[in-house]
Design an enzyme around this catalytic site. Structure first.
Site, PDB file in Angstrom:
ATOM      1  N   LYS A 236       2.723  -7.831 -11.212  1.00  0.00           N
ATOM      2  CA  LYS A 236       3.530  -8.909 -10.412  1.00  0.00           C
ATOM      3  C   LYS A 236       1.686  -9.365  -9.856  1.00  0.00           C
ATOM      4  O   LYS A 236       1.097  -8.675  -9.223  1.00  0.00           O
ATOM      5  CB  LYS A 236       3.845  -8.600  -9.017  1.00  0.00           C
ATOM      6  CG  LYS A 236       3.787  -9.854  -8.269  1.00  0.00           C
ATOM      7  CD  LYS A 236       4.761  -9.463  -6.907  1.00  0.00           C
ATOM      8  CE  LYS A 236       4.538 -10.606  -6.065  1.00  0.00           C
ATOM      9  NZ  LYS A 236       5.401 -10.176  -4.539  1.00  0.00           N
TER      10      LYS A 236
ATOM     11  N   LYS B 172       5.154 -11.888 -13.560  1.00  0.00           N
ATOM     12  CA  LYS B 172       5.384 -12.891 -12.290  1.00  0.00           C
ATOM     13  C   LYS B 172       3.486 -13.085 -12.060  1.00  0.00           C
ATOM     14  O   LYS B 172       2.843 -11.864 -11.308  1.00  0.00           O
ATOM     15  CB  LYS B 172       6.519 -12.634 -10.956  1.00  0.00           C
ATOM     16  CG  LYS B 172       6.229 -13.440  -9.975  1.00  0.00           C
ATOM     17  CD  LYS B 172       6.640 -12.173  -8.876  1.00  0.00           C
ATOM     18  CE  LYS B 172       6.604 -13.293  -8.222  1.00  0.00           C
ATOM     19  NZ  LYS B 172       7.209 -12.991  -6.260  1.00  0.00           N
TER      20      LYS B 172
END
Ligand code: PBG
Ligand code: ZN
Length: 332
Positions: free
Chosen positions: A198, A251
């Site tokens: 992320k 992400k």
């Protein structure tokens, strides 16, 4: 270390389907991120995200029933507490009366075949808006953070979540969650989906506005990955596999497809998820509105690209439209 478990991956029908290494996206590839508040009766429009609302638990049936009928397979829950005061340790995250635990229980009852994932983080629940617990000087106390996050994950699993998905990016939280789930005898039926890679992205703006989680000071660059850190992302993916993650997530989506490709190389036997985040969603809406391209074609091309790069599961706010389009295309 006792970390390699296969049973969580096959505990649900969707989990079993995700083991197929498919190159096509279907209704089963879509996980819909939804926002739940503790305000009864609420249906509040989210500023930066067209067509998205935060919902009171008592309105989840009217919201989701038509989507489940259209073939919605899974959701991921984000809690937005607005009634009670936040504190430095994020006590509201696992408040039994709080939005996430209430929603898990309600959804299990309403939709027995819907796969329920719960995002695990503290930023929506802490007074300072950071994803972990802080030392007095404002830096992250990693050990306290992962202990607390693991307790929250266990509380969600106990309430009935099929999957817990930590998005906090603290070091070694997967191992901590795995261990506490084992101790609570919940590990075999709880999927651990890690937001492994992320990035500290500028594309989370509409989400932070929606859930009120912008940090009150500082930023998240000391725990989320720098945009250029492909090597760290690879290490994070490998570490999460070692610590027992069942699904690996990247992400944001489109700007990080090389990292998703790395995940396919490094975790070829794990399902991979990708999160098409709020900023990507808003960008595509804005592009279509500006006449850059056809809305449906733009959205579908992003789906194809993410699956091509290695995604088996796509977290996307476009889920309602995509379900509808799959039905429309079938009728042609
Ligand atoms: C918080 C969290 C964020 C998102 C999911 N969980 C934002 C952040 O890290 O600041 C972003 C989702 C989106 O933008 O759609 N841990
Ligand atoms: Zn967070």
């Amino acid at each position: 270390m006792d970390s390699e478990r296969l049973h969580p991956s096959i505990a649900t029908p969707l989990g079993r389907e995700l083991q197929a290494q498919s190159h096509q996206w279907t209704k089963s590839s879509l996980m819909y991120p939804i926002f739940i508040t503790d305000e009864a009766g609420a249906k509040v429009k989210l500023g930066g995200m067209p067509n998205q609302y935060r919902w009171g638990v008592d309105r989840l049936e009217e919201f989701l029933k038509p989507l489940v009928q259209r073939g919605l397979r899974s959701v991921i829950l984000f809690g937005v507490p607005v009634l009670k005061d936040k504190d430095p340790v994020g006590s509201l995250a696992d408040d039994p009366q709080g939005p996430v635990i209430q929603a898990i229980q309600k959804l299990r009852e309403l939709f027995p075949n819907l796969y329920i994932a719960a995002d695990v983080c503290l930023c929506e629940y802490t007074s300072h808006g950071h994803c972990g617990i802080l030392y007095e000087n404002g830096t992250v106390d990693n050990q306290k953070s992962i202990d607390r996050l693991a307790d929250v994950a266990v509380a969600y699993a106990k309430a009935g979540a099929h999957c817990v998905a930590p998005s906090d990016m603290m070091d070694n939280r997967i191992g901590a969650m795995h261990q506490k789930l084992v101790e609570a005898d919940l590990r075999d039926k709880t999927t651990l989906m890690s937001y492994s890679a992320k990035f500290a992205s500028s594309m989370y703006g509409p989400f932070r506005e929606a859930v009120g989680s912008a940090p009150s000071f500082g930023d998240r660059r000391c725990y989320q990955l720098p945009a250029n850190a492909r090597g760290l992302a690879r290490r994070a993916i490998q570490r999460d596999v070692r610590e027992g993650a069942d699904i690996i997530m990247v992400k944001p989506g489109l700007p990080y497809l090389d990292v998703l490709g790395d995940a396919r190389e490094l975790a070829p036997d794990h399902p991979r998820a990708v999160y098409q985040v709020s900023g990507e969603y808003a960008t595509i809406h804005a592009a279509a509105a500006a006449g850059v391209g056809d809305f449906k074609a733009l959205v579908q091309e992003t789906m194809t690209s993410m699956v091509r790069a290695g995604a088996s599961l796509i977290l996307t706010y476009f889920t309602p439209e995509l379900l509808q389009w799959l039905d429309d295309d079938e009728k042609k």
